[in-house]
Enzyme design. Structure first.
Site, PDB file in Angstrom:
ATOM      1  CB  SER A   1      50.407  35.495 100.085  1.00 36.56           C
ATOM      2  OG  SER A   1      49.338  36.428 100.097  1.00 36.56           O
TER       3      SER A   1
ATOM      4  CE1 TYR B   1      50.059  35.322  94.573  1.00 39.67           C
ATOM      5  CE2 TYR B   1      48.511  35.698  96.377  1.00 39.67           C
ATOM      6  CZ  TYR B   1      49.751  35.887  95.803  1.00 39.67           C
ATOM      7  OH  TYR B   1      50.690  36.660  96.457  1.00 39.67           O
TER       8      TYR B   1
END
Length: 289
Positions: free
Chosen positions: A180, A193
């Site tokens: 990400s 995350y």
């Protein structure tokens, strides 16, 4: 992984992840943008998180390029997403195997690979796309259960699947992991995350070093904000959704079909001289590495 305290079940939050694409008023765009050219002809791919969002776009694009697909997905209850994606793969003239379960369980990861081999006879491509996120403004708000769950889903699953797949991968095979943009620029409300995405990038580079001499390439894709069920179904605070993706230089979120070609490139022979690398479909955000 045994059914003991080692396994962290889904966090009891509302709305429940991973959500349903069919329930979204503004549907993500998964449709491939060009005709297939046989770049994955005769290949077999496992795509995790394959029922919706980026996973659906990747599965349909891979099918258009000639691959049969194992779609792995998690759902608390029956949703039409997986069957819809299966139908889309079949419309491209390829076969789809749907497997529902939690990849945080090592035994399920092994089952995914074994059923893929039983059904298709081989495995060429592993796409580790499944993930979850839980926004929290303060680090003190991240519970031990949430921390364990996020790491279990986002990085443990990749280890489990890579371990299970390794005996069947051979020269020319490819693994593509989903990291990400948050790994590179951070995120003030996605601490756990973002940490898993850093682990995924390190895992990608290290597994590449481990397998490259065997002719197996390992790369990753680091999407920016992409319009998928993940965010409106709990991945972002509801009050932030109206501005989702507007902070990118392009001023909008990306669509799944703007990300899927990066996975295709890394899965096919077009990227034959690339391993341990990360592609960045992120709306123009400049990052290093």
């Amino acid at each position: 992984m045994s059914e003991t305290a080692e396994f962290q079940p889904p966090i009891d939050e509302q709305p429940r992840m991973p959500g349903s694409e069919e329930q979204m008023a503004d549907k993500p765009d998964w449709t491939p943008r060009y005709r297939g050219s046989g770049r994955l002809e005769g290949k077999v791919a496992i795509v995790t998180g394959g029922d919706s969002g980026i996973g659906r776009a990747v599965a349909v694009l891979f099918a258009r390029e000639g691959a049969d697909i194992t779609l792995v997905y998690l759902a608390d209850e029956e949703t039409p997403d997986a069957e819809r994606t299966k139908a889309l793969v079949e419309q491209e003239g390829r076969q789809a195997l749907c497997l529902k379960g939690d990849l945080g369980r090592q035994d399920f990861a092994k089952e995914v690979v074994s059923k893929t081999i039983d059904t298709f006879g081989k495995l060429d491509i592993l796409v580790n796309n499944a993930g979850e996120q839980h926004p929290d403004d303060e680090i003190e708000d991240i519970t031990e259960q949430q921390l364990r769950r996020t790491f279990q889903t986002n990085i443990f699953s990749m280890f489990f699947l890579a371990q299970a797949a390794r005996p069947y991968l051979r020269r020319g095979s490819a693994i593509v992991n989903c990291t990400s943009v948050t790994m590179y620029k951070g995120s003030d409300n996605l601490l756990d995350y973002s940490a898993t995405k850093g682990a995924i990038t390190a895992f990608t580079r290290s597994l590449s070093e481990n397998l490259v001499k065997e002719g197996i390439r390992v790369n990753a894709v680091a999407p920016g904000p992409i319009w998928t069920p993940l965010n409106p179904f709990g991945g972002q605070p509801p009050e932030d959704m109206k501005d989702f993706g507007k902070g990118t230089p392009m001023g909008r979120p990306g669509q799944p079909n703007e990300v899927a070609p990066a996975f295709l490139f890394l899965a096919c022979e077009d990227s034959s001289y690339m391993s341990g690398q990360v592609l960045h479909p992120n709306g123009g955000i400049v990052v290093s590495g």
